[in-house]
Design a protein around this motif. Structure first.
Motif, mmCIF file in Angstrom:
data_model
loop_
_atom_site.group_PDB
_atom_site.id
_atom_site.type_symbol
_atom_site.label_atom_id
_atom_site.label_comp_id
_atom_site.label_asym_id
_atom_site.label_seq_id
_atom_site.Cartn_x
_atom_site.Cartn_y
_atom_site.Cartn_z
ATOM 1 N N LYS A 198 -80.085 65.478 36.015
ATOM 2 C CA LYS A 198 -80.136 64.218 36.768
ATOM 3 C C LYS A 198 -80.346 63.036 35.836
ATOM 4 O O LYS A 198 -81.203 63.059 34.958
ATOM 5 C CB LYS A 198 -81.250 64.247 37.806
ATOM 6 C CG LYS A 198 -80.882 65.051 39.027
ATOM 7 C CD LYS A 198 -81.917 64.873 40.103
ATOM 8 C CE LYS A 198 -81.500 65.623 41.350
ATOM 9 N NZ LYS A 198 -82.426 65.419 42.424
ATOM 10 N N SER A 232 -68.048 62.057 43.695
ATOM 11 C CA SER A 232 -69.034 61.003 43.503
ATOM 12 C C SER A 232 -69.605 60.671 44.867
ATOM 13 O O SER A 232 -68.994 60.924 45.886
ATOM 14 C CB SER A 232 -68.411 59.778 42.840
ATOM 15 O OG SER A 232 -67.319 59.329 43.589
ATOM 16 N N SER A 233 -70.758 60.107 44.858
ATOM 17 C CA SER A 233 -71.498 59.839 46.076
ATOM 18 C C SER A 233 -71.527 58.343 46.318
ATOM 19 O O SER A 233 -70.818 57.589 45.671
ATOM 20 C CB SER A 233 -72.917 60.376 45.890
ATOM 21 O OG SER A 233 -73.686 60.156 47.028
ATOM 22 N N ASN A 234 -72.375 57.912 47.233
ATOM 23 C CA ASN A 234 -72.617 56.487 47.380
ATOM 24 C C ASN A 234 -73.367 56.001 46.153
ATOM 25 O O ASN A 234 -74.172 56.720 45.587
ATOM 26 C CB ASN A 234 -73.445 56.204 48.637
ATOM 27 C CG ASN A 234 -72.642 56.429 49.901
ATOM 28 O OD1 ASN A 234 -71.424 56.268 49.900
ATOM 29 N ND2 ASN A 234 -73.310 56.807 50.960
ATOM 30 N N PHE A 235 -73.105 54.788 45.752
ATOM 31 C CA PHE A 235 -73.734 54.230 44.560
ATOM 32 C C PHE A 235 -75.243 54.206 44.720
ATOM 33 O O PHE A 235 -75.770 53.802 45.743
ATOM 34 C CB PHE A 235 -73.205 52.817 44.309
ATOM 35 C CG PHE A 235 -73.783 52.180 43.077
ATOM 36 C CD1 PHE A 235 -73.438 52.630 41.825
ATOM 37 C CD2 PHE A 235 -74.687 51.142 43.174
ATOM 38 C CE1 PHE A 235 -73.971 52.055 40.682
ATOM 39 C CE2 PHE A 235 -75.226 50.550 42.045
ATOM 40 C CZ PHE A 235 -74.859 51.015 40.798
ATOM 41 N N ASN A 236 -75.939 54.679 43.702
ATOM 42 C CA ASN A 236 -77.397 54.677 43.686
ATOM 43 C C ASN A 236 -77.839 53.812 42.508
ATOM 44 O O ASN A 236 -77.652 54.207 41.355
ATOM 45 C CB ASN A 236 -77.921 56.104 43.535
ATOM 46 C CG ASN A 236 -79.419 56.190 43.649
ATOM 47 O OD1 ASN A 236 -80.127 55.214 43.421
ATOM 48 N ND2 ASN A 236 -79.914 57.360 43.988
ATOM 49 N N TYR A 273 -79.837 55.104 39.227
ATOM 50 C CA TYR A 273 -79.227 55.913 38.170
ATOM 51 C C TYR A 273 -78.141 55.101 37.470
ATOM 52 O O TYR A 273 -77.487 54.270 38.090
ATOM 53 C CB TYR A 273 -78.576 57.172 38.765
ATOM 54 C CG TYR A 273 -79.564 58.186 39.275
ATOM 55 C CD1 TYR A 273 -80.136 59.103 38.418
ATOM 56 C CD2 TYR A 273 -79.931 58.232 40.619
ATOM 57 C CE1 TYR A 273 -81.046 60.043 38.883
ATOM 58 C CE2 TYR A 273 -80.833 59.168 41.087
ATOM 59 C CZ TYR A 273 -81.387 60.066 40.207
ATOM 60 O OH TYR A 273 -82.273 60.997 40.665
ATOM 61 N N ARG A 315 -74.464 54.165 35.862
ATOM 62 C CA ARG A 315 -73.116 54.436 36.363
ATOM 63 C C ARG A 315 -72.564 55.707 35.720
ATOM 64 O O ARG A 315 -72.796 55.975 34.550
ATOM 65 C CB ARG A 315 -72.199 53.264 36.036
ATOM 66 C CG ARG A 315 -72.509 52.057 36.868
ATOM 67 C CD ARG A 315 -71.593 50.909 36.486
ATOM 68 N NE ARG A 315 -71.510 49.937 37.544
ATOM 69 C CZ ARG A 315 -72.281 48.872 37.645
ATOM 70 N NH1 ARG A 315 -73.198 48.642 36.750
ATOM 71 N NH2 ARG A 315 -72.140 48.038 38.653
ATOM 72 N N ILE A 351 -76.286 62.497 39.704
ATOM 73 C CA ILE A 351 -77.359 62.170 40.650
ATOM 74 C C ILE A 351 -77.797 63.397 41.460
ATOM 75 O O ILE A 351 -78.870 63.395 42.031
ATOM 76 C CB ILE A 351 -76.985 61.004 41.595
ATOM 77 C CG1 ILE A 351 -75.724 61.285 42.383
ATOM 78 C CG2 ILE A 351 -76.866 59.718 40.833
ATOM 79 C CD1 ILE A 351 -75.385 60.211 43.404
ATOM 80 N N THR A 364 -72.740 66.047 41.209
ATOM 81 C CA THR A 364 -72.330 64.866 41.964
ATOM 82 C C THR A 364 -72.655 63.666 41.103
ATOM 83 O O THR A 364 -73.777 63.523 40.619
ATOM 84 C CB THR A 364 -73.098 64.791 43.304
ATOM 85 O OG1 THR A 364 -72.873 66.001 44.028
ATOM 86 C CG2 THR A 364 -72.629 63.611 44.135
ATOM 87 N N ASN A 377 -72.705 59.450 40.057
ATOM 88 C CA ASN A 377 -72.928 58.104 40.571
ATOM 89 C C ASN A 377 -71.657 57.295 40.285
ATOM 90 O O ASN A 377 -71.214 57.228 39.145
ATOM 91 C CB ASN A 377 -74.131 57.475 39.860
ATOM 92 C CG ASN A 377 -74.724 56.334 40.630
ATOM 93 O OD1 ASN A 377 -74.510 56.181 41.820
ATOM 94 N ND2 ASN A 377 -75.494 55.514 39.939
ATOM 95 N N TYR A 383 -71.055 49.828 44.065
ATOM 96 C CA TYR A 383 -70.995 49.963 45.519
ATOM 97 C C TYR A 383 -69.550 49.901 45.972
ATOM 98 O O TYR A 383 -68.733 49.200 45.379
ATOM 99 C CB TYR A 383 -71.789 48.845 46.192
ATOM 100 C CG TYR A 383 -73.284 48.989 46.056
ATOM 101 C CD1 TYR A 383 -73.961 49.984 46.738
ATOM 102 C CD2 TYR A 383 -74.006 48.135 45.249
ATOM 103 C CE1 TYR A 383 -75.328 50.127 46.620
ATOM 104 C CE2 TYR A 383 -75.378 48.264 45.125
ATOM 105 C CZ TYR A 383 -76.034 49.265 45.816
ATOM 106 O OH TYR A 383 -77.379 49.393 45.690
#
Length: 186
Positions: free
Chosen positions: A50, A73-77, A80, A82, A86, A105, A107, A111
């Motif tokens: 992570k 990839s997931s929703n932007f967090n 973490y 780029r 994550i 997965t 980042n 967004y």
């Protein structure tokens, strides 16, 4: 010889005993072979990936004889960096066999972009929940002469006029120009 005499004869019992011994020896040999073939008892520990970049994660997995599989990839967090990891499956510290795939997965770079709704001629009271539901942030509010009090006249993002349908990144700050309830001067 009749069948009943054969079933109670010493020859038949010898054959049954030989068959049982053969099955037990064969099972024992198969278990030994499987134990060596599957590396029974040999495990690799999944490292904690992570927050690490793809290249670092790949190096760590190679060092542990594991295989990287990028899932999605997931929703932007924002917590973490780029393109960093994550989530991972199986989780860090899990004991797995050599060459096991570790699903990662990542980042995304930012967004995702969301279409700006048409809020012109709506009151601030109506516009605010619409913008917040889309996860936009409301920035500076200014007023212009317009008979409609608190009516949205214009929207800006970083000083540029926004038109309905324009796409902005989630959590973008939108400045609003509202009517002050006074007639425009001529």
């Amino acid at each position: 010889m009749s069948i009943i005499k054969f079933l109670v004869s010493k020859t038949f019992f010898k054959q049954i005993l030989l068959a049982i011994v053969a099955v037990v020896v064969l099972c024992y040999l198969m278990l030994l072979l499987l134990k060596g073939y599957t590396n029974h008892g040999d495990f690799e520990t999944v490292p904690d990936l992570k927050g690490k970049s793809i290249s670092v994660a790949e190096l760590e997995l190679d060092d542990n004889n594991l295989v990287m599989q990028i899932q999605d990839s997931s929703n932007f967090n924002p917590n973490y960096p780029r393109f960093s990891v994550i989530e991972q499956e199986p989780v860090a510290g899990t004991q797995v066999k050599e060459n096991r795939k570790i699903y990662l997965t990542l980042n995304p770079s930012g967004y995702r972009k969301i279409e700006v709704p048409d809020l012109r001629e709506r009151t601030f009271r109506q516009a605010k929940p619409n913008l917040e539901a889309l996860e936009f942030k409301i920035g500076k509010i200014t007023y212009e002469d317009n008979i409609g009090k608190d009516l949205v006249l214009k929207m800006y993002h970083k000083g540029k006029l926004i038109n309905p349908g324009d796409k902005l990144a989630k959590t973008s700050v939108i400045d609003l120009v509202l009517g002050n309830g006074k007639r425009p001067r001529k």
